[in-house]
Design an enzyme around this catalytic site. Structure first.
Site, PDB file in Angstrom:
ATOM      1  NE  ARG A 100      -9.234  32.245  37.004  1.00 17.39           N
ATOM      2  CZ  ARG A 100      -8.285  32.123  37.868  1.00 17.39           C
ATOM      3  NH1 ARG A 100      -7.933  33.095  37.437  1.00 17.39           N
ATOM      4  NH2 ARG A 100      -8.304  30.972  38.369  1.00 17.39           N
ATOM      5  CG  HIS A 127     -11.979  30.410  42.515  1.00 22.40           C
ATOM      6  ND1 HIS A 127     -11.619  29.164  41.896  1.00 22.40           N
ATOM      7  CD2 HIS A 127     -10.744  31.200  42.658  1.00 22.40           C
ATOM      8  CE1 HIS A 127     -10.307  29.322  41.353  1.00 22.40           C
ATOM      9  NE2 HIS A 127     -10.039  30.220  42.344  1.00 22.40           N
ATOM     10  CD  GLN A 130      -7.926  28.866  46.371  1.00 20.75           C
ATOM     11  OE1 GLN A 130      -7.337  29.259  45.468  1.00 20.75           O
ATOM     12  NE2 GLN A 130      -6.927  28.185  46.681  1.00 20.75           N
ATOM     13  CG  ASP A 222      -9.774  36.513  47.206  1.00 16.55           C
ATOM     14  OD1 ASP A 222      -8.654  36.721  46.579  1.00 16.55           O
ATOM     15  OD2 ASP A 222     -10.413  36.516  47.114  1.00 16.55           O
ATOM     16  CB  CYS A 263      -7.322  31.917  47.096  1.00 18.71           C
ATOM     17  SG  CYS A 263      -7.042  33.280  46.795  1.00 18.71           S
ATOM     18  NE  ARG A 291      -7.048  25.856  42.377  1.00 15.02           N
ATOM     19  CZ  ARG A 291      -7.372  26.480  41.865  1.00 15.02           C
ATOM     20  NH1 ARG A 291      -6.698  27.594  42.354  1.00 15.02           N
ATOM     21  NH2 ARG A 291      -7.399  26.889  40.755  1.00 15.02           N
TER      22      ARG A 291
HETATM   23  N1  NVA Z   1     -11.125  37.034  43.831  1.00 10.55           N
HETATM   24  C1  NVA Z   1     -10.171  36.907  43.150  1.00 10.55           C
HETATM   25  C2  NVA Z   1      -9.539  35.284  43.691  1.00 10.55           C
HETATM   26  C3  NVA Z   1      -7.747  34.904  42.653  1.00 10.55           C
HETATM   27  C4  NVA Z   1      -7.816  33.741  42.662  1.00 10.55           C
HETATM   28  C5  NVA Z   1     -10.429  37.378  41.752  1.00 10.55           C
HETATM   29  O1  NVA Z   1     -11.331  37.021  41.025  1.00 10.55           O
HETATM   30  O2  NVA Z   1      -9.164  37.983  41.583  1.00 10.55           O
HETATM   31  N1   CP Z   2      -5.935  31.343  43.525  1.00  7.66           N
HETATM   32  C1   CP Z   2      -6.274  31.318  41.990  1.00  7.66           C
HETATM   33  O1   CP Z   2      -6.510  31.000  41.805  1.00  7.66           O
HETATM   34  O2   CP Z   2      -5.020  31.802  41.240  1.00  7.66           O
HETATM   35  P1   CP Z   2      -4.650  32.238  40.193  1.00  7.66           P
HETATM   36  O3   CP Z   2      -5.435  32.876  39.126  1.00  7.66           O
HETATM   37  O4   CP Z   2      -3.234  32.548  39.777  1.00  7.66           O
HETATM   38  O5   CP Z   2      -5.402  30.947  39.205  1.00  7.66           O
END
Ligand code: NVA
Ligand code: CP
Length: 311
Positions: A100, A127, A130, A222, A263, A291
């Site tokens: 990530r 993502h 997800q 989101d 999510c 997940r």
């Molecule tokens: N769009 C959000 C998703 C978190 C799971 C982010 O990238 O922070």
């Molecule tokens: N939805 C999701 O990816 O959550 P986290 O950022 O907690 O991994």
């Protein structure tokens, strides 16, 4: 297909297979065997994570392996070691690598420098883990994906992008409502339109949330400020995205049996009201639970070289 970096790496058949595998792992968590016995899967997280980090760690454990989470301060990357060198070294010890981070280009560079599978655990642009869990959730709830409209209202960021690409591959009717200037990138729009058409679904991109949710089975949103977004844009984003909040009025415009999805993490009172996310139509915790089998399916499919990728 070696890596899962984007949903657009997958064919429609690949996605169907991942959903079948995930369903199987949900019914029988041990059915993947001990594919990863005596093997390690490092998980590099340059951004915070609750669900992805822990569900992926649990998935590796279910397959008999050892997950090791590492942060940016624990590797030599911060001290100037290249991504390429890091990837080659990590690959020598690992069955797969979960990452990530911010830039998609960094993940592609990592993937090209090592023969082991790379799993994108969220970047600024995508993502995919997800989206697989999300479609699994919709399929479980409604029994099928085709014939259902999935409507997204909010920021056209990483989650919206992977969701719409996956839903189009699955032949769903996809409707995305974002403010002007917040739409997903053109290439994601083109992919979604083409795949929805090819797979018997539909696609609408609009600035009107009411238009998007009309007749929808799923209403999804989101956060307004993603982890890669500069904090100084918060107020501008709040103004632009407030009309896209999922509240009781917007849900009332969707289908009678419509469910709410997110999510997580969520901000009650911003992108969604507490009444909606904590209400009877919310699937958010089922999504979060899904997940785990979704991550297990992705790892299993990559490690057993079952995914063909796009022709
Ligand atoms: N769009 C959000 C998703 C978190 C799971 C982010 O990238 O922070
Ligand atoms: N939805 C999701 O990816 O959550 P986290 O950022 O907690 O991994």
């Amino acid at each position: 297909m070696k890596d899962l970096l984007h949903i657009t790496d997958l064919s429609a058949d690949d996605l169907t297979m991942l959903l079948e595998l995930a369903t199987g792992f949900q019914d029988d968590p041990g059915s993947g065997g001990h594919l990863l016995t005596h093997r390690m899967v490092p998980m590099y997280f340059a951004k915070p994570s609750t669900r992805t980090r822990l569900s992926t760690a649990a998935a590796v454990t279910r397959l008999g392996g050892t997950p090791i989470a590492v942060g940016p301060d624990e590797l030599q990357l911060r001290r100037g070691e290249t991504i390429g060198d890091t990837a080659r070294v990590m690959g020598a010890y690992s069955a797969a690598i979960v990452i990530r981070t911010f830039a998609d280009a960094d993940v592609r560079e990592l993937a090209s420098a090592t023969p082991v599978p790379i799993v994108n655990a969220l970047t600024d642009g995508h993502h995919p883990l997800q989206a697989v869990a999300d479609l699994l959730t919709v399929q479980q709830h409604f029994g099928r994906l085709r014939g259902h409209r999935i409507a997204y209202s909010g920021d056209g960021g990483n989650v919206a992008r992977s969701l719409m690409e996956a839903a189009a591959l699955a032949g769903m009717d996809v409707a995305i409502a974002t403010p002007p200037g917040y739409a997903p990138p053109d290439e994601a729009v083109a992919f979604t339109a083409a795949e929805a058409d090819r797979n018997g679904g539909g696609f609408v991109l609009t600035t009107d949330p009411a238009e998007a949710v009309k007749g929808a089975s799923v209403v999804y949103t989101d956060v307004w400020l993603s982890m890669g977004d500069p904090e100084e844009n918060q107020e501008r984003r709040r103004k632009a995205l407030t009309p896209y909040r999922v509240d009781e009025n917007l849900m009332a415009l969707a289908g009678d049996d419509a469910v709410f999805m997110h999510c997580l993490p969520a901000h009650r009172g911003q992108e969604v009201t507490a009444g909606v996310i904590d209400g009877a139509r919310s699937l958010v915790f089922q999504q979060a639970a899904n997940r785990l089998p979704a991550a297990q399916a992705v790892l299993f499919a990559l490690l057993t070289e079952r995914l063909d990728g796009r022709p």
